[in-house]
Design an enzyme around this catalytic site. Structure first.
Site, PDB file in Angstrom:
ATOM      1  NE  ARG A 223      -3.876   0.625   1.981  1.00 16.92           N
ATOM      2  CZ  ARG A 223      -5.104   0.770   2.510  1.00 16.92           C
ATOM      3  NH1 ARG A 223      -5.285   1.566   3.544  1.00 16.92           N
ATOM      4  NH2 ARG A 223      -6.132   0.121   2.011  1.00 16.92           N
TER       5      ARG A 223
ATOM      6  CB  CYS B 226     -14.177   1.223   0.207  1.00 12.09           C
ATOM      7  SG  CYS B 226     -13.564   2.907   0.346  1.00 12.09           S
TER       8      CYS B 226
ATOM      9  CD  GLN C 102     -13.102  -1.805  -0.601  1.00  8.38           C
ATOM     10  OE1 GLN C 102     -12.282  -1.756   0.298  1.00  8.38           O
ATOM     11  NE2 GLN C 102     -14.334  -2.269  -0.415  1.00  8.38           N
TER      12      GLN C 102
ATOM     13  CG  HIS D 194      -8.589   0.173  -2.771  1.00  5.04           C
ATOM     14  ND1 HIS D 194      -7.835  -0.915  -2.393  1.00  5.04           N
ATOM     15  CD2 HIS D 194      -9.229   0.596  -1.641  1.00  5.04           C
ATOM     16  CE1 HIS D 194      -8.005  -1.131  -1.099  1.00  5.04           C
ATOM     17  NE2 HIS D 194      -8.838  -0.237  -0.629  1.00  5.04           N
TER      18      HIS D 194
ATOM     19  CG  ASP E 292     -13.686   6.283  -0.911  1.00  5.40           C
ATOM     20  OD1 ASP E 292     -13.685   6.135   0.332  1.00  5.40           O
ATOM     21  OD2 ASP E 292     -12.638   6.263  -1.586  1.00  5.40           O
TER      22      ASP E 292
ATOM     23  NE  ARG F 195     -10.349  -5.304   0.672  1.00  4.05           N
ATOM     24  CZ  ARG F 195      -9.575  -4.274   1.049  1.00  4.05           C
ATOM     25  NH1 ARG F 195     -10.124  -3.221   1.599  1.00  4.05           N
ATOM     26  NH2 ARG F 195      -8.270  -4.280   0.827  1.00  4.05           N
TER      27      ARG F 195
HETATM   28  N1   CP Z   1     -11.294  -0.092   2.579  1.00  2.79           N
HETATM   29  C1   CP Z   1     -10.008  -0.117   2.987  1.00  2.79           C
HETATM   30  O1   CP Z   1      -9.080  -0.335   2.214  1.00  2.79           O
HETATM   31  O2   CP Z   1      -9.851   0.111   4.319  1.00  2.79           O
HETATM   32  P1   CP Z   1      -8.465   0.345   5.083  1.00  2.79           P
HETATM   33  O3   CP Z   1      -7.917   1.678   4.619  1.00  2.79           O
HETATM   34  O4   CP Z   1      -8.831   0.345   6.527  1.00  2.79           O
HETATM   35  O5   CP Z   1      -7.519  -0.752   4.721  1.00  2.79           O
HETATM   36  N1  NVA Z   2      -9.988   6.663  -1.411  1.00  2.00           N
HETATM   37  C1  NVA Z   2      -9.560   6.275  -0.076  1.00  2.00           C
HETATM   38  C2  NVA Z   2      -9.796   4.834   0.143  1.00  2.00           C
HETATM   39  C3  NVA Z   2      -9.481   4.351   1.524  1.00  2.00           C
HETATM   40  C4  NVA Z   2      -9.701   2.888   1.691  1.00  2.00           C
HETATM   41  C5  NVA Z   2      -8.093   6.633   0.121  1.00  2.00           C
HETATM   42  O1  NVA Z   2      -7.298   6.430  -0.794  1.00  2.00           O
HETATM   43  O2  NVA Z   2      -7.756   7.130   1.201  1.00  2.00           O
END
Ligand code: CP
Ligand code: NVA
Length: 301
Positions: free
Chosen positions: A103, A261, A133, A130, A221, A289
């Site tokens: 990540r 999400c 997700q 993502h 989101d 997930r």
């Molecule tokens: N939806 C998601 O990716 O959540 P986190 O940021 O908690 O991993």
């Molecule tokens: N769009 C958000 C998703 C978090 C799971 C981000 O990138 O922070």
């Protein structure tokens, strides 16, 4: 030896593989094969540059359930932070691990990591995509609606990483995706145009009402993704009219499901009454997930 497979975006899998993953995830969820440990004796790194609740914990748990060892690595604690290159890091960690979930911010960083490693790289979120997700989201919709093809999914808010991956999911599934974002906050143009060219049913709107009209599922989101904190005040102003509230939801089909999400920012992109309503499937998305990522890792590693 087979060539290693990465999962950087949903474009890395075929529609057939996508359906295999979703079916396998549903089998894991039902408890079938609960005792099978296909990854026994393996080690999978979780290299995180951004915070996470769901991604980190679902991967750690899922990897353990598959018989492998998860190794969480805060990338600040690696020599990467002191100038060791991504290329050198990739080559070295490939010697120890059997896969990496990463990540980070720039999507380009994981492309570099993938190009220089001999083990599968899984995108646990970048600024651009993502995909894990979206796998869980598609399983959730299929569970709730019995199908994916021609289901009308409305996405309202920021055209961010989650929206970009939903566009690629539309291409794999035949879902009918309606996206409404404020002007200038559309999803990535290249991803959108590429999906359209390949036959995805995706339409962009500037008004949330038009997108949500008759939808089977309504998704939103955060307006402020990780890394955009300094733009928070301006973004909250710009996105105000895109809030998913009761009034907007009333335009969707009466049995429409509500998706997010998570983490949610109650009172910003979604109101608490909608997030906590019986129509909300956000906890199913979070649970899925775990199952979809197990199916993905089993396929890749
Ligand atoms: N939806 C998601 O990716 O959540 P986190 O940021 O908690 O991993
Ligand atoms: N769009 C958000 C998703 C978090 C799971 C981000 O990138 O922070």
């Amino acid at each position: 030896m087979d060539e290693k497979r990465d999962f950087l975006t949903l474009q890395d899998i075929s529609s057939e593989e996508f359906h295999l993953i979703i079916d396998r995830a549903a089998a894991f969820k039902s408890g079938a094969d609960a005792s099978s440990c296909p990854l026994i004796g393996k080690s999978i790194g979780l290299l995180f540059d951004k915070t996470s609740t769901r991604t980190r914990i679902s991967f750690q748990t899922g990897i353990y359930q598959l018989g492998a060892q998860p190794i969480y690595i805060n990338s600040k604690e690696l020599q990467l932070g002191r100038g060791e290159t991504v290329e050198d890091t990739a080559k070295v960690i490939s010697l120890y691990l059997h896969g990496i979930v990463i990540r980070t911010y720039e999507h380009n960083m994981i492309e570099k990591l993938a190009a220089n490693s001999s083990i599968p790289i899984v995108n646990g979120l970048t600024d651009l995509h993502h995909p894990c997700q979206a796998l869980a989201d598609m399983l959730t919709i299929r569970e709730q609606k019995g199908a994916l093809k021609d289901i009308r999914l409305a996405y309202v808010g920021d055209g961010n990483n989650v929206a970009n991956s939903l566009i690629e999911a539309a291409l794999l599934t035949g879902i009918d995706l309606a996206i409404a974002c404020p002007r200038g906050y559309d999803p990535d143009r290249r991803i959108y145009e590429n999906a359209l060219k390949k036959g995805a049913k995706v339409k962009l709107y500037t008004g949330p009402e038009e997108a949500v009209q008759d939808a089977d599922a309504v998704y939103t989101d955060t307006w402020i993704s990780m890394g955009q904190e300094r733009e928070a005040a301006r973004r909250k102003q710009i996105f105000k009219k895109f809030q998913l509230n009761k009034e907007l939801l009333s335009l969707a089909k009466p049995d429409a499901i509500v998706m997010h999400c998570l983490p949610a920012h109650r009172g910003e992109e979604i109101t608490s009454d909608v997030l906590d309503s019986p129509q909300s499937v956000v906890l199913d998305q979070a649970e899925n997930r775990l199952h979809t990522q197990k199916a993905l890792l089993e396929m890749l590693i």
